[in-house]
Design a protein around this motif. Structure first.
Motif, PDB file in Angstrom:
ATOM      1  N   ILE A 108       0.720  -1.178   0.019  1.00 57.10           N
ATOM      2  CA  ILE A 108      -0.427   0.266   0.047  1.00 57.10           C
ATOM      3  C   ILE A 108       0.584   0.783  -0.290  1.00 57.10           C
ATOM      4  O   ILE A 108       1.490   1.011   0.620  1.00 57.10           O
ATOM      5  N   ASP A 109       1.080   1.810  -1.138  1.00 55.43           N
ATOM      6  CA  ASP A 109       1.659   3.259  -0.920  1.00 55.43           C
ATOM      7  C   ASP A 109       3.001   3.213  -0.575  1.00 55.43           C
ATOM      8  O   ASP A 109       3.631   3.875  -0.637  1.00 55.43           O
ATOM      9  N   SER A 161       2.101   7.344  -4.955  1.00 49.33           N
ATOM     10  CA  SER A 161       1.423   7.431  -5.092  1.00 49.33           C
ATOM     11  C   SER A 161      -0.337   6.124  -5.789  1.00 49.33           C
ATOM     12  O   SER A 161       0.852   4.912  -6.566  1.00 49.33           O
ATOM     13  N   ALA A 162      -0.994   5.764  -5.028  1.00 48.25           N
ATOM     14  CA  ALA A 162      -1.635   4.409  -5.511  1.00 48.25           C
ATOM     15  C   ALA A 162      -1.742   4.601  -6.722  1.00 48.25           C
ATOM     16  O   ALA A 162      -2.297   5.328  -7.122  1.00 48.25           O
ATOM     17  N   GLY A 163      -1.996   3.203  -7.778  1.00 48.46           N
ATOM     18  CA  GLY A 163      -2.622   2.547  -8.673  1.00 48.46           C
ATOM     19  C   GLY A 163      -1.904   3.377  -9.879  1.00 48.46           C
ATOM     20  O   GLY A 163      -1.793   3.685 -11.306  1.00 48.46           O
ATOM     21  N   THR A 164      -0.419   4.272  -9.730  1.00 53.44           N
ATOM     22  CA  THR A 164       0.307   4.668 -10.497  1.00 53.44           C
ATOM     23  C   THR A 164       1.545   3.046 -10.864  1.00 53.44           C
ATOM     24  O   THR A 164       2.370   2.598  -9.949  1.00 53.44           O
ATOM     25  N   ARG A 189      -0.131  -0.579  -4.335  1.00 52.90           N
ATOM     26  CA  ARG A 189      -1.445  -0.534  -3.963  1.00 52.90           C
ATOM     27  C   ARG A 189      -2.271   0.053  -3.476  1.00 52.90           C
ATOM     28  O   ARG A 189      -1.131   1.054  -2.522  1.00 52.90           O
ATOM     29  N   GLY A 190      -3.002   0.992  -3.071  1.00 53.37           N
ATOM     30  CA  GLY A 190      -4.449   1.799  -1.977  1.00 53.37           C
ATOM     31  C   GLY A 190      -5.111   0.969  -1.759  1.00 53.37           C
ATOM     32  O   GLY A 190      -4.852   0.095  -1.271  1.00 53.37           O
ATOM     33  N   LEU A 191      -5.757   1.983  -0.476  1.00 54.64           N
ATOM     34  CA  LEU A 191      -6.102   1.518   0.619  1.00 54.64           C
ATOM     35  C   LEU A 191      -7.025   0.398   0.183  1.00 54.64           C
ATOM     36  O   LEU A 191      -7.785   0.988  -1.132  1.00 54.64           O
ATOM     37  N   THR A 193     -11.045  -0.590  -1.437  1.00 58.14           N
ATOM     38  CA  THR A 193     -12.230   0.279  -2.095  1.00 58.14           C
ATOM     39  C   THR A 193     -13.022  -1.430  -2.159  1.00 58.14           C
ATOM     40  O   THR A 193     -12.927  -2.762  -2.773  1.00 58.14           O
ATOM     41  N   GLY A 217      -7.043  -3.545  -3.663  1.00 53.53           N
ATOM     42  CA  GLY A 217      -6.183  -2.874  -2.842  1.00 53.53           C
ATOM     43  C   GLY A 217      -6.242  -4.124  -1.739  1.00 53.53           C
ATOM     44  O   GLY A 217      -6.861  -5.345  -1.320  1.00 53.53           O
TER      45      GLY A 217
END
Length: 535
Positions: A108-109, A161-164, A189-191, A193, A217
């Motif tokens: 994550i991040d 940045s998550a998703g980049t 990954r992001g948090l 969702t 995520g």
């Protein structure tokens, strides 16, 4: 003698310095020993200067080598000068380490980079560095030294940045020498969702099935649950996220759908399940002569007023009877009307109130058009609140604002002439903005219709970014010469002639990079760099 880093890790630049300016061109021969090569084998100190042109020293192994001076005799015409004196230069050189083997793990991040370097003890590596890019390698961060020196085997890059998607490069270093880099791509990954879920409309005693959305995520895998008592006849299978069955009782239920990741993080979404006692009939579309319109049938074509002024669609009411409205509902359900502008071209934009329904049930449109006559489409959707929808397009014909004002450059906005050099990157230059001109109203929550900027054909290697008005680049070898550049700003009416534009001109002069130097200096520079000599 002066030695500085070159463009490559195994290259050094060598120059000779005098204590006083040379009375005339002085050529000094250079010799090397050890695992080194030098080109050209001599350098020239031009008349009136104290520093020579550059020779390129290439390192071909590990060890210690010497750069020697072969000083010329002093010409008898140099009165008061008896001879030259100088000392050789010892240069330590290390062959750059090889590229490491590299892997990336996404969190994550952040991204964890792990690497290994074969036979590291034989490479003379003293540590590792990394950098990253978020635009596919267009721009890079600065090289960052990894803690731990030569024993380091990994690093975690945080604050991403998550998703980049990022590109990461890792290289080994040996003192001031850097080896080849290995590149790997990774997307942090992001948090966790969980998408929203629309309310579902079912019919009693009618089979139903849907797959609820998957989480993304967080820390997979996920566990899914559906809480609250389900309508009679429905079941939920968490392994497939499927809600299915045949409901036997009419009514309305609010359900809570949750996803729990491996780290215990829970995301929950609520949605309603409405079981109707009989089949709902969705809204219908009507033509102007009251025939039922097939799904997707166009409402019609509408000529918009100039410059985004309010335009009324008077051919049909929206949904009120009597007459032949755009939509009707056979169950007499009240209809909610939605509008979508996704299919409008870039030079057509809603502004002000956009598209609304007046108190006499008439469509009123505020759509601005720029540059030229344009056709675009909006979509109008009727929703009965019970899962029934009908969507129809409406074609719009727009015209740009009338030609009244001419854009202009302010008196203090003149672009000065530029002096550039072949092969040398120019300092990016933001050209001035123009003012005035004809432009439609500002779009709703969007950027305004700006003036359009352009230049005439530029010398090879230079580029103009119209969005930022920035001139940049590196003049190419065949671009030497003088160029008159036209810089122009057009407004957003239909007049595209030069009489309705702001125009100014400036000159770009590009030197070859070696012109104006003494012939011996030019010869040495051409031999060292491969650059083209003056024409």
């Amino acid at each position: 003698m002066e030695v500085t880093p070159g463009e490559l890790d195994d290259v050094r630049n060598v120059r000779i310095k005098l204590k006083e300016a040379a009375p005339e061109d002085v050529e000094v021969a250079l010799t090397v020993s050890g695992g080194m090569e030098i080109r050209p084998s001599s350098v020239v100190i031009p008349q009136g200067e104290v520093v020579s042109d550059t020779a390129v020293l290439r390192l071909t192994g590990n060890g210690l080598g010497t750069v020697g001076l072969n000083l010329p005799a002093v010409p008898s015409r140099w009165q008061g000068v008896s001879g030259f004196s100088g000392s050789n230069l010892e240069q330590t050189f290390v062959q750059p380490p090889p590229a490491p083997e590299l892997e990336a793990e996404e969190f994550i991040d952040e991204v964890k980079l792990d690497w290994s370097l074969q036979n590291i003890e034989q490479t003379m590596a003293t540590g590792f560095e990394y950098r990253f890019s978020s635009d596919g390698g267009g721009t890079w961060s600065e090289w960052t030294t990894v803690e731990g020196g030569a024993s380091a085997t990994g690093v975690t890059v945080t604050g991403l940045s998550a998703g980049t998607e990022y590109r990461f490069e890792v290289r080994a270093v040996a003192g001031v020498f850097a080896g080849l880099a290995t590149v790997v791509a990774a997307t942090p990954r992001g948090l966790q969702t969980l998408p929203q879920i629309e309310d579902q409309f079912l019919v009693r005693n009618t089979a139903f099935s849907m797959t609820l959305p998957a989480a993304t995520g967080g820390d997979p895998p996920y566990t899914y649950t559906l809480l609250v008592t389900l309508p009679a006849g429905l079941t939920f299978k968490p392994e497939t996220r499927t809600l299915s069955g045949t409901p036997t009782t009419a009514g309305e239920w609010t359900l809570s759908y949750s996803a729990t990741d491996a780290g215990g993080t829970v995301e929950t979404r609520q949605f309603k399940v409405k079981v109707l006692p009989w089949l709902n009939r969705p809204p219908e579309g009507l033509t102007r002569d009251c025939r039922i319109a097939a799904p997707g049938t166009s409402i019609g074509r509408l000529e918009l007023n100039n410059n985004g002024e309010a335009t009324n669609f008077l051919d049909q009411k929206v949904s009120t009877l009597p007459g032949c409205p755009i939509f009707r509902d056979s169950d007499a359900d009240p209809l909610t009307i939605h509008f979508s502008y996704e299919n409008l071209p870039p030079n057509m934009r809603p502004h002000g109130e956009g598209v609304i329904i007046s108190n006499i049930d008439t469509l009123v449109l505020f759509i601005a058009t720029a540059d030229r006559r344009t056709e675009g489409t909006i979509t109008v959707t009727a929703d009965d609140g019970k899962g029934g929808r009908m969507t129809r397009p409406l074609t719009l014909i727009g015209h740009p604002p009338p030609d009244r004002l001419v854009p202009r450059f302010e008196p203090d906005a003149a672009v000065a002439d530029l002096q550039l050099e072949v092969g040398k990157e120019m300092e990016p230059l933001v050209l001035p903005a123009a003012v005035g001109g004809d432009r439609p109203p500002v779009a709703r929550g969007d950027s305004p219709f700006e003036l359009l900027y352009r230049t005439s054909v530029l010398p090879a290697g230079l580029h103009f970014d119209a969005a930022t008005r920035t001139l940049s680049g590196v003049p190419e070898a065949d671009a030497a010469g003088a160029y008159v550049i036209e810089y122009r700003a057009d407004d957003r009416d239909s007049n595209v002639t030069h009489l309705d534009a702001a125009i100014q001109r400036f000159t770009v002069r590009i030197a070859s990079g070696v012109c104006g130097r003494p012939s011996a200096v030019r010869t040495a520079m051409v031999a060292a760099s491969g650059a083209a000599d003056c024409a």
